[in-house]
Design an enzyme around this catalytic site. Structure first.
Site, PDB file in Angstrom:
ATOM      1  N   LYS A 120       0.874  -1.308   0.018  1.00 13.13           N
ATOM      2  CA  LYS A 120      -0.093   0.042   0.089  1.00 13.13           C
ATOM      3  C   LYS A 120       0.883   1.329   0.054  1.00 13.13           C
ATOM      4  O   LYS A 120       0.740   2.188  -0.714  1.00 13.13           O
ATOM      5  CB  LYS A 120      -0.841   0.088   1.202  1.00 13.13           C
ATOM      6  CG  LYS A 120      -2.013   1.015   0.940  1.00 13.13           C
ATOM      7  CD  LYS A 120      -2.892   1.194   2.266  1.00 13.13           C
ATOM      8  CE  LYS A 120      -1.959   1.627   3.489  1.00 13.13           C
ATOM      9  NZ  LYS A 120      -2.895   2.173   4.532  1.00 13.13           N
ATOM     10  N   ASP A 138      -6.902   1.315   0.772  1.00 18.83           N
ATOM     11  CA  ASP A 138      -6.831   1.394   2.292  1.00 18.83           C
ATOM     12  C   ASP A 138      -8.378   1.056   2.482  1.00 18.83           C
ATOM     13  O   ASP A 138      -9.172   0.690   1.802  1.00 18.83           O
ATOM     14  CB  ASP A 138      -6.509   2.849   2.693  1.00 18.83           C
ATOM     15  CG  ASP A 138      -7.538   3.805   2.127  1.00 18.83           C
ATOM     16  OD1 ASP A 138      -8.429   3.518   1.510  1.00 18.83           O
ATOM     17  OD2 ASP A 138      -7.505   5.008   2.880  1.00 18.83           O
TER      18      ASP A 138
END
Ligand code: SF4
Length: 211
Positions: A120, A138
């Site tokens: 991420k 997210d």
């Protein structure tokens, strides 16, 4: 959800915010990398409070490395998980100095090899610092994608895969920020603001809330 609806959603989100960006404060790829690393399980507001004091004093790998782990902790101790984050960021600075000429590498593999940097974080840095069409999923993006049925998936990797497949090229660089901001300010986790949502008529969530 069909292609036409997805296109209309993206068009509306773009029209409402043509140049979206992160709410983390940064002025270089290195500052962004540090800020994103510090933001795991913490709010952007709390990270900005810390980096607003840290970056004027130290915003290069050498300067943060010179602070030492304890010196760095003094700046970031208001952020959750600050002990491990201080160790990771300190080590990350050492690696950038020793292996990358003190630059943030524009490479997924090299980024993910840094301590505290996962897929991420690498996606955010590649996207926001270098303009790659990566989509960092997210909690907000995961929720919005599934709830609206824009890109459904059982975990963040599946949602990322789906988004990469269904989002047309022209929207790919910015879709990450549009979906995060939509989740943060409109499609809230507990009480989505469907009544003031600009994609309400396109969203396929079954339990919309009127206000
Ligand atoms: S209509 Fe409601 S559930 Fe759908 S995207 Fe908007 S806020 Fe979220």
């Amino acid at each position: 959800m069909n292609k036409a609806k997805r296109l209309e959603i993206l068009t509306r989100l773009r029209d409402a915010n043509p140049h979206p960006t992160t709410e983390l404060n940064f002025s270089s790829p290195f500052e962004l990398l540090v800020a994103v690393t510090l933001s795991a399980q913490a709010t952007d507001v709390s990270v900005n409070k810390a980096t607003d004091k840290l970056f004027p004093v130290a915003n290069t790998p050498e300067a943060i490395y010179a602070l030492g782990v304890d010196g760095l902790k003094d700046y970031i101790k208001t952020i959750g998980l600050f002990n491990s984050k201080a160790q990771n960021v300190h080590k990350l600075c050492q690696i950038l100095i020793e292996q990358h000429n003190s630059e943030v590498p524009e490479s997924r593999e090299a980024l993910e090899a840094l301590p505290g940097v996962g897929r991420k974080t690498a996606n955010v840095v590649l996207n926001t610092a270098f303009g790659w069409p990566t989509i960092a999923v997210d909690t907000h993006i995961y929720r919005v994608s599934n709830r609206t049925k824009f890109a459904m998936g059982k975990n963040v990797d599946k949602v990322e895969e789906k988004l990469l497949k269904v989002v047309p090229k022209e929207f790919k660089v910015d879709v990450h920020h549009w979906l995060i901001l939509h989740g943060r300010y409109t499609c809230l986790a507990r009480k989505p603001r469907c009544g003031s949502c600009i994609i309400e008529d396109l969203c396929e969530y079954k339990d919309k809330i009127d206000d």
